[in-house]
Motif scaffolding. Sequence first.
Motif, short mmCIF file in Angstrom:
data_model
loop_
_atom_site.label_atom_id
_atom_site.label_comp_id
_atom_site.label_asym_id
_atom_site.label_seq_id
_atom_site.Cartn_x
_atom_site.Cartn_y
_atom_site.Cartn_z
N SER A 14 -6.52 23.80 -43.85
CA SER A 14 -5.44 24.77 -43.98
C SER A 14 -4.23 23.99 -44.44
N ARG A 15 -3.36 24.63 -45.17
CA ARG A 15 -2.16 23.92 -45.61
C ARG A 15 -1.26 23.57 -44.44
N ASP A 16 -1.50 24.17 -43.27
CA ASP A 16 -0.68 23.90 -42.10
C ASP A 16 -1.30 22.86 -41.16
N ASN A 17 -2.50 22.38 -41.48
CA ASN A 17 -3.16 21.40 -40.63
C ASN A 17 -2.52 20.03 -40.79
N ILE A 38 -14.08 22.10 -42.30
CA ILE A 38 -14.45 23.50 -42.52
C ILE A 38 -13.19 24.24 -42.96
N HIS A 39 -13.33 25.17 -43.87
CA HIS A 39 -12.19 25.97 -44.33
C HIS A 39 -11.79 26.93 -43.21
N ILE A 40 -10.51 27.18 -43.06
CA ILE A 40 -10.00 28.06 -42.00
C ILE A 40 -10.63 29.45 -42.09
N PRO A 75 -18.81 26.35 -49.08
CA PRO A 75 -19.76 25.33 -48.64
C PRO A 75 -19.41 23.92 -49.09
N GLY A 76 -18.62 23.80 -50.18
CA GLY A 76 -18.28 22.49 -50.71
C GLY A 76 -16.78 22.28 -50.77
N PRO A 77 -16.34 21.02 -50.86
CA PRO A 77 -14.90 20.73 -50.84
C PRO A 77 -14.14 21.25 -52.05
N ARG A 78 -14.79 21.31 -53.22
CA ARG A 78 -14.05 21.79 -54.40
C ARG A 78 -13.66 23.25 -54.25
N GLU A 79 -14.58 24.07 -53.78
CA GLU A 79 -14.26 25.49 -53.56
C GLU A 79 -13.15 25.64 -52.53
N ALA A 80 -13.25 24.86 -51.45
CA ALA A 80 -12.27 24.97 -50.37
C ALA A 80 -10.89 24.53 -50.82
N THR A 140 -9.72 24.19 -53.88
CA THR A 140 -9.19 25.06 -54.93
C THR A 140 -8.57 26.31 -54.34
N ASP A 141 -9.20 26.84 -53.30
CA ASP A 141 -8.64 28.02 -52.63
C ASP A 141 -7.30 27.71 -52.00
N LEU A 142 -7.16 26.50 -51.44
CA LEU A 142 -5.92 26.15 -50.74
C LEU A 142 -4.82 25.69 -51.68
#
Length: 297
Positions: free
Chosen positions: A167-170, A198-200, A286-291, A293-295
């Motif tokens: 999360s951008r707040d982590n 893990i993505h929030i 499931p992967g870091p790129r997707e996560a 990119t979303d953040l």
Amino acid sequence: MNIMISGGTGLLGTALTKSLLADGHKVFILSRTDTKRSDVQIIKWDARTTEGWWHLVNEMDVIIHLAGRSTSAWPWSAANKKSFEDSRILPGLALAQAIQAATRRPSLFVQVSGINHYGLHGDLADESTPPGDDFLAQLTVKWEGATQSVEGLGVRRLVLRTPPVLSRDNVIMKLIALPVQLFVGGPIGSGKQPFPWIHIKDWVSAVRYLMTDESARGVYNMIAPSQTSLADFTKILANVLHRPYWFPVPAFLMRNVLGEMSVLILEGRFSQPKRLLESGYTFQFPGPREALTDLFG
């Protein structure tokens, strides 16, 4: 449903509360401060005893234990280590005591724990892997043990071993992203060390999924299915942010600055969400790129 959450004002509690409220559930947050909110009911407690609030457990369908001081607090002095333990164990014991005293007990108890349960070294771990003997692993053992007694009271119990949640707040996410954003991102130590995450959105979604599955009980690794090294994670982050990845940070420097706390960055063990996947849960990220990119994309 009526849902009581300890630690409900933190990163995970805030995201989970928002999701629960959106679906029409009533949320009651145990807090050491008597804050007024219009969307949830704040219940004041000392995070040590059942005084003044235990009777409210009779009205609850679910209790979720998220309370615990972040281990990213520096330095890891003896006093801070004790506060890490007390902030997890004492609230857990109080919640278990309140459930035992209740005439109407909740149907579900959710216990959050740490993915560091499996220790700093070893082969790929799953939920059946025994705990490590280092400080973080033994902290999770005590954390989980504080509420184990509710199972003997007929309450379904979930134990959710959680890594750093993206999360951008982590705090940890900010520490990793800052040097990349400042154009000095690069490998930390060898870079080969595991970086569990893990993505929030997946964390909240998986918690909700397991809450509604009455056959779900016991330990679940709340971790993305890809085994990601810190170097790979940081390289992808640099790519998403359109920044270079070139400036190495030696392991000895991290150890000198952070002391024992450096294990949060320099060491770890690859784990897998075996039981979560077997339950049928499908990851959004499931992967870091997707996560990432979303953040940050």
